[in-house]
Design an enzyme around this catalytic site. Structure first.
Site, PDB file in Angstrom:
ATOM      1  N   ASP A  95      77.366 -65.625  49.685  1.00 18.98           N
ATOM      2  CA  ASP A  95      78.313 -64.629  50.195  1.00 18.98           C
ATOM      3  C   ASP A  95      79.137 -65.170  51.358  1.00 18.98           C
ATOM      4  O   ASP A  95      78.796 -66.182  51.970  1.00 18.98           O
ATOM      5  CB  ASP A  95      77.565 -63.363  50.641  1.00 18.98           C
ATOM      6  CG  ASP A  95      76.562 -63.647  51.759  1.00 18.98           C
ATOM      7  OD1 ASP A  95      75.771 -64.605  51.622  1.00 18.98           O
ATOM      8  OD2 ASP A  95      76.581 -62.936  52.788  1.00 18.98           O
TER       9      ASP A  95
ATOM     10  N   GLU B  48      73.579 -63.086  53.254  1.00 17.32           N
ATOM     11  CA  GLU B  48      73.199 -63.670  54.547  1.00 17.32           C
ATOM     12  C   GLU B  48      74.049 -63.109  55.679  1.00 17.32           C
ATOM     13  O   GLU B  48      73.560 -62.840  56.776  1.00 17.32           O
ATOM     14  CB  GLU B  48      73.349 -65.196  54.482  1.00 17.32           C
ATOM     15  CG  GLU B  48      72.722 -65.942  55.663  1.00 17.32           C
ATOM     16  CD  GLU B  48      73.611 -66.042  56.898  1.00 17.32           C
ATOM     17  OE1 GLU B  48      73.083 -66.282  57.986  1.00 17.32           O
ATOM     18  OE2 GLU B  48      74.836 -65.858  56.768  1.00 17.32           O
TER      19      GLU B  48
END
Ligand SMILES: *[C@@H]1O[C@H](CO)[C@@H](O)[C@H](O)[C@H]1NC(C)=O
Ligand SMILES: *[C@@H]1O[C@H](CO)[C@@H](O)[C@H](O)[C@H]1NC(C)=O
Ligand SMILES: *[C@@H]1O[C@H](CO)[C@@H](O)[C@H](O)[C@H]1NC(C)=O
Length: 586
Positions: free
Chosen positions: A177, A244
């Protein structure tokens, strides 16, 4: 990385300005963690320790090094293969290929947001499907040779089976991400944020650095190893989270459960995830291995008191009392000291030994500081001129949110603030909470408030009081400081030797030596969930911004990566996999 730290350090001898710390967005972690882990297959791998002499840090004897350096480690058994790959990575053809691989990954926006609903409910997760398809198309050999397990739909675990299952696998982590691009800022980018545009030198876009360079770097190095018919002896496991940047409740948290169930506790020889890289400190390039992470908690301070018409006010309203409390916080900063046997002290020792620009009295003091308190103070005073260094050394507080009151003619019945704390590596959540609790005791009495701190009453709850003062953890449970990775054991040496070998390969002989030093991440990474998998956790990107290569920005406009530095990252992962494969005592 989540609130990536800037580990560049500049002090007055170098330049009058203290380097900024990039990026700040307080991540609120989803409280409910819904993990769908249905995998059993527990397998225990045996630790094989054959003993190995490693130099010890600290320099207690004046003749000892303050910061011993490993020797370069080049693959031997696979030397030819490595040589061939290293040459391949320097070709124009390969550069084009690497640009395409990373550019394609950047062109798929995989944004994660704070407070998302679980996978399957929040449609924004759907963005990761095309990213998986892209990986499948781009890395066919990785997909046909490694076993892929999808954890909580979008978490990726690749298992590359080695021929000797007595050897603990290594774990390479990265995240899929990226932090969202604010629509209002799209026009400010030199090249559009999801263009993956290559300008001949740098590749542009969100994720180009943080952390698709890590993920694509790992995948590319394995694809190339497979193209060159490498067959591992030691298993290699890849774990790629997908939130994350939102603290990892659906990605790394679930991956951790799966990995623990599948491989067991302490099952990995070492783990490497994103972190600090190669940057100039005091005018010298250093490779910093993140061996520690500070703890984290958000403390909510809330005051309640009687409301009413503000034409007949009391001496202190909820907001007035809260203000006094907030001033009290800032009047009482944490007393921070440089302490021996802490990662920040090791870092100071290493800088003292390896940064030529450091004043000689500080260098001398560093040598004596192992036993002399006076010398330790000299070192502390020098390094604490950098506010960044000082922040890393201790616990911190920052009042980041506040609210209260509803109307200009009504007394506020409630007022609140959130104090964000980062907890020193050698401290703890409990110590932090006790400190805050004690700090506000006198004000609670002064303002006649019933005082409750973290669920424990601090005052006589039956005595009449004017209002209440409540401290609580908010947004999410606090995070303890991470266990500190040993710096005097083999994994640290192996990684150091690999970094040095990689660095040397890509540079002229006279600039071929890079000091490798331990350091602290100021932010937190997915590794917060991985503590039980191995005690050898390293937060490190082999990204060379040490000598004029600008690191590029993360989490903001104009994120980009120098493609030559990306090629060196690929070489680093390749060298690491081969070195770990050949080290029977790891
Ligand atoms: C991004 O880069 C462009 C071109 O160099 C520059 O004009 C712009 O100011 C940069 N934006 C930011 C926010 O730094
Ligand atoms: C605290 O406030 C309560 C309620 O207003 C009052 O009854 C009490 O006397 C006060 N106590 C002190 C010590 O001022
Ligand atoms: C670093 O920069 C200096 C000055 O530009 C240059 O002389 C030197 O060769 C560079 N070192 C490396 C390792 O690239």
């Amino acid at each position: 990385m989540n609130e990536k730290s800037d580990s560049g350090l500049s002090l007055p001898s170098q330049s009058p300005s203290i380097n900024d710390t990039r990026s700040k967005s307080t991540a609120s972690r989803a409280k409910t963690v819904i993990c769908v882990t249905l995998f059993i297959l527990a397998q225990c791998l045996f630790w094989k320790h054959t003993g190995f002499n490693v130099p010890s840090f600290g320099g207690k004897q004046s003749s000892e090094s303050l910061c011993p350096q490993a020797t370069e480690i080049f693959p031997q058994k696979n030397g030819k293969n490595w040589q061939h790959l290293s040459e391949t990575f320097s070709t124009d053809d390969f550069k084009k290929r690497a640009v395409n691989l990373l550019g394609g990954a950047v062109r798929i926006p995989t944004e994660s947001y704070d407070g998302m609903d679980p996978v399957g409910i929040d449609p924004r997760w759907d963005a990761f499907g095309p990213f998986h398809d892209y990986l499948l198309r781009s890395f066919p050999l990785v997909h046909s040779n490694l076993k892929l397990t999808k954890v909580n739909t979008y978490g990726l675990v690749f298992h590359w089976q080695g021929s000797n299952s007595d050897l603990k696998p290594i774990l390479l982590a990265a995240h899929q991400d990226v932090v969202p691009v604010h629509p209002d800022t799209v026009n400010e980018w030199k090249f559009p944020p999801y263009s993956g545009y290559f300008d001949g030198k740098r590749l542009w876009g969100r994720g180009s650095l943080d952390d698709k360079s890590g993920l694509i770097g790992i995948m590319t190095s394995i694809e190339l190893l497979l193209e060159n018919k490498f067959e591992p002896t030691r298993s290699v496991v890849l774990a790629f989270g997908f939130d994350e940047e939102a603290s990892g409740p659906y990605g790394a948290a679930c991956l951790a459960d799966y990995l623990l169930l599948t491989y067991g506790k302490d099952a990995f020889a070492l783990l490497i995830d994103e972190g600090s890289g190669i940057e100039n400190k005091l005018g010298t390039p250093f490779a910093t291995l993140g061996v520690a992470e500070k703890g984290y908690t958000d403390v909510r301070v809330e005051i309640t008191s009687p409301g009413g018409h503000s034409s007949l006010p009391p001496p202190h309203t909820s907001i007035g009392m809260l203000s006094a409390i907030l001033v009290h916080f800032e009047s009482n900063p944490f007393g921070v000291h440089l302490k021996r046997d802490t990662p920040i002290y090791w870092m100071a020792q290493c800088l003292a030994e390896h940064a030529p620009s450091l004043p000689s009295d500080v260098k001398n003091a560093a040598k004596k500081s192992a036993t002399s308190d006076k010398a330790l103070k000299v070192v502390e005073e020098y390094f604490f001129q950098s506010s960044m260094f000082k922040s890393l050394a201790g616990s911190t507080q920052a009042i980041d949110l506040t609210g209260g009151g509803v109307k200009s003619n009504a007394l506020p019945e409630q007022a609140w603030a959130v104090v964000n704390h980062r907890i020193a590596t050698e401290s703890s959540l409990d110590a932090l909470k006790s400190r805050d609790t004690a700090l506000l005791q006198s004000l609670a009495i002064q303002f006649n408030l019933t005082y409750n701190a973290f669920g424990v009453s601090q005052s006589d709850e039956d005595a009449p009081a004017y209002g209440t003062l409540t401290l609580s953890e908010t947004f999410h449970e606090g995070l303890e400081p991470a266990p500190i990775t040993p710096i005097d054991e083999l994994p640290y040496q192996l990684l150091s030797g690999t970094i040095k070998a990689t660095y040397k390969t890509r540079r002229s002989p006279e600039h071929a030596n890079i000091p490798v030093i331990p350091g602290i991440m100021s932010g937190n990474t997915d590794t917060r969930y991985y503590w039980d998998l191995t005690k050898h956790i390293f937060r490190y990107n082999h990204y060379n911004a040490g000598n004029g290569t600008s690191l590029g920005k993360v989490h903001t406009v104009n994120e980009s990566i120098n493609v030559d530095a990306f090629l060196e990252m690929i070489l680093f992962f390749t060298t690491l996999i081969l070195n770990a494969d050949e080290s029977m005592s790891l």
